[in-house]
Enzyme design. Structure first.
Site, PDB file in Angstrom:
ATOM      1  N   HIS A 223       0.817  -1.223   0.000  1.00 18.90           N
ATOM      2  CA  HIS A 223       0.000   0.000   0.000  1.00 18.90           C
ATOM      3  C   HIS A 223       0.845   1.266   0.000  1.00 18.90           C
ATOM      4  O   HIS A 223       0.315   2.355  -0.273  1.00 18.90           O
ATOM      5  CB  HIS A 223      -0.918   0.048   1.228  1.00 18.90           C
ATOM      6  N   ASP A 260      -3.085 -10.539  -2.200  1.00 18.89           N
ATOM      7  CA  ASP A 260      -3.617 -10.013  -0.946  1.00 18.89           C
ATOM      8  C   ASP A 260      -5.097  -9.680  -1.122  1.00 18.89           C
ATOM      9  O   ASP A 260      -5.550  -9.401  -2.242  1.00 18.89           O
ATOM     10  CB  ASP A 260      -2.827  -8.753  -0.571  1.00 18.89           C
ATOM     11  N   HIS A 262      -6.513  -7.059  -0.266  1.00 22.47           N
ATOM     12  CA  HIS A 262      -6.617  -5.644  -0.606  1.00 22.47           C
ATOM     13  C   HIS A 262      -5.785  -5.327  -1.848  1.00 22.47           C
ATOM     14  O   HIS A 262      -4.753  -5.946  -2.080  1.00 22.47           O
ATOM     15  CB  HIS A 262      -6.133  -4.778   0.564  1.00 22.47           C
ATOM     16  N   ASP A 347      -4.589 -12.521   3.996  1.00 23.43           N
ATOM     17  CA  ASP A 347      -5.789 -11.984   4.632  1.00 23.43           C
ATOM     18  C   ASP A 347      -7.056 -12.247   3.835  1.00 23.43           C
ATOM     19  O   ASP A 347      -8.133 -11.809   4.232  1.00 23.43           O
ATOM     20  CB  ASP A 347      -5.635 -10.486   4.908  1.00 23.43           C
TER      21      ASP A 347
END
Length: 444
Positions: A223, A260, A262, A347
């Protein structure tokens, strides 16, 4: 030598080829390989590899390094890199921690404990698994290949404030905090990835089946945008490694696979207009940070080298098998990478608290096995995984352990960890439409 401990030491000369204690196995007495202006030679007990003209030596593990005339010499009596299936570095960042924060300093130690408990370390597997220790942190220049130098220097200066206050939050970065050790520990995390790039690339010059690397590191990185941190992430570890692979090893075409839950917006931003880095992200539709839309395909010369596949909530193992076969593999085959890097976020697991996909331990085994095979077919086996998310410590550690099993060629143990009773029907119609849409956009 008695019982062998698989550890290595990398020295100060800019991420030098690691020293690894043990016999040379079946290596011949002389190998020579060329890559552009680089040469790697094993001859009469020494490796030669291009580096700086500075000179270094070490007595540890009865090994010796010396650098002169842009050639690195490493004693071969302590190297068993080429028999390994997995290399890994651990950077747990124990000082970078906020109480009750999901991205805690328990994450890497829990993974390491699981690897030991499940007999996936060198203690149990000998030369199949090698941990590289005492590696050099990334330099500011390494980080500045992706992030603005102002951000990097500013974060370093902020450490004095963090030391005084114990913990600070970085304005505009979402829930990203810093402690007095964050800057240095983030350099160490990025350095772990760089060290694995060096090691895997060097092994690929010698072996047709080089080991796969895994950077068990935090803080995570995907990120972190070029101008600053974001979403638990400080430096873009996989992005820094990609630039390093290009700059130092001449590996022009880099494929990054990010699974991931995200979207890896920071990695995407870093390479959005770069035609030589293909970024593929699968992530939960509508999840943080809200980026990663189908239509975001790159810009300018990089148009077409960003592929986003937002998945509907509830997507699981069946979905990812289809995604790999119909989207990831054909995209990689068309791009023809020189190395594959993986932002391995755990995740998306059904037990993880921060999202609502339903991957299982078996999903991660499948992905690791297939990506390893893809690397073998397309880029000489050069592949390095980087830990990203994963916040349920049990599902995280079991899934990473099963990833190791896949990379070792062992059978999956997913049936011992996964409970099919907690799974629900995947949204197959929505998944089919998402795959159809991305295939149309990218002409797959």
């Amino acid at each position: 030598m008695g019982q062998q401990t698989m550890t290595t030491t990398a020295f100060e000369a800019g991420h030098l080829f690691p020293l690894i204690g043990n016999r040379m196995g079946n290596l011949k007495n002389h190998y020579a390989f060329g890559l552009k202006n680089r040469v790697l030679v094993l001859d009469k007990g020494f490796y030669k590899y291009p580096r700086s003209k500075r000179k270094y030596s070490s007595e540890s593990n009865r090994a010796c390094i010396s650098c002169s005339s842009d050639i690195l010499y490493v004693s071969s009596s302590n190297i068993e890199l080429f028999e390994a299936s997995v290399l890994y570095c651990a950077a747990p960042a124990m000082g970078h921690n906020q109480e009750s924060h999901p991205e805690s300093n328990f994450r890497v130690p829990t993974i390491l404990s699981a690897l030991e408990k499940m007999e996936l370390t060198s203690k149990h597997r000998g030369s199949e698994v090698i941990e590289i220790q005492k590696f050099r942190p990334a330099s500011v220049d390494d980080i500045a290949s992706v992030h603005s130098r102002g951000y990097v220097i500013g974060l370093e200066k902020a450490m004095s404030k963090a030391s005084e206050e114990g913990l600070i939050f970085i304005e505009g970065s979402g829930p990203t905090y810093a402690t007095a050790t964050t800057f240095q520990e983030s350099l160490i995390a990025a350095g772990a990835g760089i060290t694995l790039i060096d090691s895997v690339v060097a092994a690929s010059r010698i072996s047709q089946n080089p080991p796969v690397g895994f950077a068990l590191i935090r803080p995570p990185g995907h990120h972190a945008i070029p101008k600053g941190p974001m979403g638990f992430c400080v430096f873009g570890n996989v992005a820094v490694a990609a630039r390093y692979a290009q700059r130092v090893h001449g590996l022009k075409r880099v494929l990054i696979i990010d699974f991931d839950v995200h979207h890896g917006n920071g990695t995407s931003d870093a390479f959005y207009d770069d035609p030589d880095i293909f970024f593929i992200s699968t992530h939960q539709d509508g999840s943080y940070p809200g980026t990663g839309k189908f239509e975001q395909v790159g810009h300018g010369n990089g148009e077409g080298t960003t592929l986003n596949l937002p998945l509907p909530g509830g997507s699981g193992d069946n979905t990812m098998r289809r995604v790999f076969d119909e989207v990831i593999a054909p995209s990689a085959q068309r791009f023809k990478p020189d190395i594959i890097l993986v932002s391995a976020g755990y995740d998306a697991h059904v037990l993880d608290p921060l999202a609502s996909l339903q991957f299982t331990t078996g999903t991660y085994y499948m992905l690791a096995s297939n990506i390893k095979q893809l690397a073998k077919e397309l880029c000489g086996g050069r592949c390095v995984f980087f830990l990203e998310g994963g916040y349920n410590l049990q599902s995280l550690s079991y899934s990473v352990a099963d990833t190791f099993r896949a990379l070792l060629g062992d059978p999956s143990m997913a049936s011992h960890f996964d409970d099919p009773a907690i799974l629900y029907e995947e949204p197959s119609t929505k998944v089919k439409e998402a795959i159809r849409r991305v295939k149309h956009i990218h002409s797959l």
